[in-house]
Design an enzyme around this catalytic site. Sequence first.
Site, short mmCIF file in Angstrom:
data_model
loop_
_atom_site.label_atom_id
_atom_site.label_comp_id
_atom_site.label_asym_id
_atom_site.label_seq_id
_atom_site.Cartn_x
_atom_site.Cartn_y
_atom_site.Cartn_z
N ASN A 63 0.86 -1.76 0.18
CA ASN A 63 0.20 -0.04 0.32
C ASN A 63 1.02 1.51 0.21
O ASN A 63 1.43 1.17 0.41
CB ASN A 63 -1.38 0.18 1.29
CG ASN A 63 -0.46 -0.68 2.29
OD1 ASN A 63 1.14 -0.59 3.00
ND2 ASN A 63 -1.25 0.67 3.42
N ASN A 66 -0.68 8.49 0.70
CA ASN A 66 -0.42 9.79 0.30
C ASN A 66 -1.05 11.02 1.74
O ASN A 66 -1.95 10.94 2.22
CB ASN A 66 -0.40 10.62 -1.15
CG ASN A 66 0.10 11.71 -1.50
OD1 ASN A 66 -0.22 12.50 -1.26
ND2 ASN A 66 0.53 11.08 -2.31
N GLU A 76 -3.36 -3.77 -3.20
CA GLU A 76 -3.34 -4.61 -3.72
C GLU A 76 -3.66 -4.50 -5.76
O GLU A 76 -3.43 -5.01 -6.75
CB GLU A 76 -4.80 -5.71 -3.71
CG GLU A 76 -5.49 -6.39 -2.41
CD GLU A 76 -5.38 -5.77 -1.24
OE1 GLU A 76 -5.08 -4.60 -1.06
OE2 GLU A 76 -5.88 -5.86 -0.37
N1 THU Z 1 -4.97 -1.50 2.83
C1 THU Z 1 -4.44 -1.67 1.64
O1 THU Z 1 -3.38 -2.00 1.10
N2 THU Z 1 -5.34 -3.43 1.16
C2 THU Z 1 -6.23 -3.63 1.97
O2 THU Z 1 -7.36 -4.81 1.84
C3 THU Z 1 -7.23 -2.78 2.58
C4 THU Z 1 -6.53 -1.33 3.17
C5 THU Z 1 -4.39 -0.04 2.91
C6 THU Z 1 -5.16 1.34 2.48
C7 THU Z 1 -4.38 1.92 4.13
O3 THU Z 1 -3.27 2.39 2.66
C8 THU Z 1 -4.24 1.03 4.53
O4 THU Z 1 -4.25 0.20 4.42
C9 THU Z 1 -5.42 1.58 5.83
O5 THU Z 1 -6.75 1.44 5.56
#
Ligand code: THU
Length: 162
Positions: A63, A66, A76
């Site tokens: 993830n 920003n 994902e």
């Molecule tokens: N996030 C993901 O990368 N994948 C998920 O399935 C759920 C949430 C990230 C988005 C954000 O950077 C952090 O987790 C908190 O929501």
Amino acid sequence: MKEKRNYSFDYEVYASLNQLSVADQKLLYAAVEVSKDAYAPYSNFHVGAAVELENGEVVKGSNQENGAYPSGLCAERVALFAASANFPNVKMKTIAIYAEQSVEEGDQISPCGSCRQVMSEYELKQDSDLRVLLMNGNGKVWELKSSQLLLPFAFKFKATKK
Ligand code: THU
């Protein structure tokens, strides 16, 4: 007239990683490794995703947050978009998703609605299943045969001719 309908699906729960095939274990480890480099200074929630392609390539994503919050992207979609951009005609076989913390104790990490939508469309595009492996810090793994199970009644875009 009204009729009652029902939606349910089967999935596998593995008590530990070593119950999976070596290939799946490797893919999950790739998701674990890449999660460590997530850029998540705001949530401190680190997620990793690894997509295994039909040609054996593994495309990873973490993830990316920003300071302008909505500009960030989930692990994902970082992985899925990179896979599609770099290997546009290669089918995606499996996506392994890892987050050390689960959202609630005893729960499993599970992709957000937008990521489900994206997975669902790539499945339609490639006309084959994208298997989903989910794992969090407790080492339990959930396996779903297709990402479409996670998004019943998904939006399917049909362009209208002008
Ligand atoms: N996030 C993901 O990368 N994948 C998920 O399935 C759920 C949430 C990230 C988005 C954000 O950077 C952090 O987790 C908190 O929501």
